[in-house]
Design a protein around this motif. Structure first.
Motif, mmCIF file in Angstrom:
data_model
loop_
_atom_site.group_PDB
_atom_site.id
_atom_site.type_symbol
_atom_site.label_atom_id
_atom_site.label_comp_id
_atom_site.label_asym_id
_atom_site.label_seq_id
_atom_site.Cartn_x
_atom_site.Cartn_y
_atom_site.Cartn_z
ATOM 1 N N LEU A 34 0.842 -1.178 0.000
ATOM 2 C CA LEU A 34 0.000 0.000 0.000
ATOM 3 C C LEU A 34 0.886 1.240 0.000
ATOM 4 C CD1 LEU A 34 -2.955 0.893 0.175
ATOM 5 C CD2 LEU A 34 -2.691 0.903 2.660
ATOM 6 N N ILE A 35 0.680 2.116 -0.961
ATOM 7 C CA ILE A 35 1.479 3.334 -1.066
ATOM 8 C C ILE A 35 0.723 4.516 -0.476
ATOM 9 C CG2 ILE A 35 2.546 4.971 -2.663
ATOM 10 C CD1 ILE A 35 2.967 2.551 -4.547
ATOM 11 N N LEU A 36 -0.562 4.618 -0.800
ATOM 12 C CA LEU A 36 -1.368 5.738 -0.338
ATOM 13 C C LEU A 36 -2.770 5.237 -0.061
ATOM 14 C CD1 LEU A 36 -1.471 8.853 0.041
ATOM 15 C CD2 LEU A 36 -2.192 8.985 -2.332
ATOM 16 N N TYR A 37 -3.357 5.705 1.018
ATOM 17 C CA TYR A 37 -4.700 5.298 1.396
ATOM 18 C C TYR A 37 -5.500 6.534 1.747
ATOM 19 C CZ TYR A 37 -8.452 3.006 3.983
ATOM 20 O OH TYR A 37 -9.672 2.563 4.424
ATOM 21 N N ASN A 38 -6.625 6.735 1.090
ATOM 22 C CA ASN A 38 -7.482 7.884 1.325
ATOM 23 C C ASN A 38 -8.573 7.451 2.303
ATOM 24 O OD1 ASN A 38 -9.440 9.918 1.189
ATOM 25 N ND2 ASN A 38 -8.887 10.412 -0.930
ATOM 26 N N ALA A 39 -8.334 7.662 3.597
ATOM 27 C CA ALA A 39 -9.258 7.223 4.641
ATOM 28 C C ALA A 39 -10.617 7.902 4.526
ATOM 29 C CB ALA A 39 -8.645 7.474 6.010
ATOM 30 N N ALA A 40 -10.627 9.186 4.172
ATOM 31 C CA ALA A 40 -11.899 9.907 4.047
ATOM 32 C C ALA A 40 -12.761 9.309 2.935
ATOM 33 C CB ALA A 40 -11.648 11.389 3.798
ATOM 34 N N LEU A 41 -12.145 9.015 1.795
ATOM 35 C CA LEU A 41 -12.882 8.419 0.683
ATOM 36 C C LEU A 41 -13.353 7.010 1.045
ATOM 37 C CD1 LEU A 41 -13.969 8.528 -2.194
ATOM 38 C CD2 LEU A 41 -11.717 7.763 -2.981
ATOM 39 N N ALA A 42 -12.508 6.236 1.713
ATOM 40 C CA ALA A 42 -12.893 4.892 2.132
ATOM 41 C C ALA A 42 -14.112 4.942 3.046
ATOM 42 C CB ALA A 42 -11.730 4.201 2.832
ATOM 43 N N THR A 43 -14.094 5.840 4.001
ATOM 44 C CA THR A 43 -15.220 5.976 4.926
ATOM 45 C C THR A 43 -16.479 6.409 4.188
ATOM 46 O OG1 THR A 43 -13.743 6.513 6.752
ATOM 47 C CG2 THR A 43 -16.047 7.169 6.992
ATOM 48 N N GLU A 44 -16.335 7.385 3.278
ATOM 49 C CA GLU A 44 -17.472 7.851 2.485
ATOM 50 C C GLU A 44 -18.048 6.721 1.630
ATOM 51 O OE1 GLU A 44 -18.321 11.108 -1.015
ATOM 52 O OE2 GLU A 44 -16.778 11.568 0.466
ATOM 53 N N SER A 45 -17.188 5.794 1.211
ATOM 54 C CA SER A 45 -17.609 4.670 0.381
ATOM 55 C C SER A 45 -18.150 3.505 1.212
ATOM 56 C CB SER A 45 -16.437 4.170 -0.468
ATOM 57 O OG SER A 45 -15.972 5.201 -1.305
ATOM 58 N N GLY A 46 -18.105 3.632 2.525
ATOM 59 C CA GLY A 46 -18.633 2.580 3.395
ATOM 60 C C GLY A 46 -17.609 1.551 3.821
ATOM 61 N N LEU A 47 -16.340 1.798 3.534
ATOM 62 C CA LEU A 47 -15.280 0.858 3.910
ATOM 63 C C LEU A 47 -14.724 1.277 5.265
ATOM 64 C CD1 LEU A 47 -13.501 0.680 0.452
ATOM 65 C CD2 LEU A 47 -15.267 -0.838 1.355
ATOM 66 N N GLN A 48 -14.980 0.507 6.280
ATOM 67 C CA GLN A 48 -14.572 0.834 7.644
ATOM 68 C C GLN A 48 -13.332 0.025 8.011
ATOM 69 O OE1 GLN A 48 -16.153 3.290 9.282
ATOM 70 N NE2 GLN A 48 -17.451 3.515 7.482
ATOM 71 N N TRP A 49 -12.195 0.428 7.490
ATOM 72 C CA TRP A 49 -10.961 -0.301 7.721
ATOM 73 C C TRP A 49 -10.050 0.455 8.672
ATOM 74 C CZ3 TRP A 49 -10.211 -1.109 1.815
ATOM 75 C CH2 TRP A 49 -11.043 -2.141 1.374
ATOM 76 N N ASP A 50 -9.237 -0.283 9.376
ATOM 77 C CA ASP A 50 -8.229 0.276 10.275
ATOM 78 C C ASP A 50 -6.874 0.039 9.621
ATOM 79 O OD1 ASP A 50 -6.085 0.160 12.262
ATOM 80 O OD2 ASP A 50 -7.676 0.356 13.755
ATOM 81 N N MET A 51 -6.164 1.117 9.295
ATOM 82 C CA MET A 51 -4.895 0.976 8.569
ATOM 83 C C MET A 51 -3.883 0.124 9.314
ATOM 84 S SD MET A 51 -4.926 2.015 5.623
ATOM 85 C CE MET A 51 -3.186 1.811 5.397
ATOM 86 N N LYS A 52 -3.803 0.234 10.612
ATOM 87 C CA LYS A 52 -2.824 -0.564 11.366
ATOM 88 C C LYS A 52 -3.178 -2.042 11.331
ATOM 89 C CE LYS A 52 -1.451 3.173 14.369
ATOM 90 N NZ LYS A 52 -1.466 3.765 15.688
ATOM 91 N N ARG A 53 -4.459 -2.332 11.395
ATOM 92 C CA ARG A 53 -4.908 -3.721 11.430
ATOM 93 C C ARG A 53 -5.085 -4.314 10.031
ATOM 94 N NH1 ARG A 53 -10.429 -3.545 13.301
ATOM 95 N NH2 ARG A 53 -10.884 -3.533 11.094
ATOM 96 N N ASP A 54 -5.530 -3.514 9.053
ATOM 97 C CA ASP A 54 -5.984 -4.037 7.766
ATOM 98 C C ASP A 54 -5.083 -3.720 6.573
ATOM 99 O OD1 ASP A 54 -8.306 -4.983 9.067
ATOM 100 O OD2 ASP A 54 -9.307 -3.057 8.793
ATOM 101 N N ALA A 55 -3.904 -3.144 6.782
ATOM 102 C CA ALA A 55 -3.050 -2.717 5.665
ATOM 103 C C ALA A 55 -2.709 -3.861 4.714
ATOM 104 C CB ALA A 55 -1.773 -2.061 6.181
ATOM 105 N N GLU A 56 -2.390 -5.025 5.241
ATOM 106 C CA GLU A 56 -2.027 -6.157 4.369
ATOM 107 C C GLU A 56 -3.226 -6.607 3.542
ATOM 108 O OE1 GLU A 56 -0.257 -10.693 4.599
ATOM 109 O OE2 GLU A 56 -0.073 -9.401 6.355
ATOM 110 N N MET A 57 -4.404 -6.703 4.165
ATOM 111 C CA MET A 57 -5.610 -7.099 3.444
ATOM 112 C C MET A 57 -5.944 -6.072 2.360
ATOM 113 S SD MET A 57 -9.601 -7.196 4.609
ATOM 114 C CE MET A 57 -9.513 -5.433 4.814
ATOM 115 N N ILE A 58 -5.833 -4.785 2.681
ATOM 116 C CA ILE A 58 -6.123 -3.728 1.712
ATOM 117 C C ILE A 58 -5.189 -3.850 0.509
ATOM 118 C CG2 ILE A 58 -6.099 -1.235 1.336
ATOM 119 C CD1 ILE A 58 -6.859 -0.980 4.357
#
Length: 96
Positions: A34-58
């Motif tokens: 993962l190079i860049l993650y737009n948390a605001a866009l993810a949340t707006e899209s309904g994706l409730q991910w935690d970067m520390k916990r879910d980075a590998e899955m993402i």
């Protein structure tokens, strides 16, 4: 209704006659990261991910190495007029 990963798949294109698409899977890539993650866009899209916990899955999902539950990957076949000529466009490189 979103699944556990937060995605909501309609898969309506896969309900079309089979001459419009081919079922296919993305080609795996080696060592996605993962190079860049737009948390605001993810949340707006309904994706409730935690970067520390879910980075590998993402990384696996967005590289295509892992498919989220409910995904039905297809490549479309389509044609149209481009620059005044009829053209067969869908060559299968883009996967929905």
């Amino acid at each position: 209704m979103p699944n556990a990963s937060g995605f909501h798949f309609d898969n309506s294109y896969s309900q079309l006659p089979e001459k419009f698409f081919v079922k296919t899977s993305p080609v795996p890539v080696t060592h996605p990261s993962l190079i860049l993650y737009n948390a605001a866009l993810a949340t707006e899209s309904g994706l409730q991910w935690d970067m520390k916990r879910d980075a590998e899955m993402i990384s696996k999902i967005f590289s295509g190495n892992e498919l989220p539950i409910g995904a039905e990957p297809i490549a479309q076949a389509y044609a149209g007029h481009q620059f005044g000529h009829f053209t067969m466009l869908g060559d299968g490189r883009a996967i929905l």
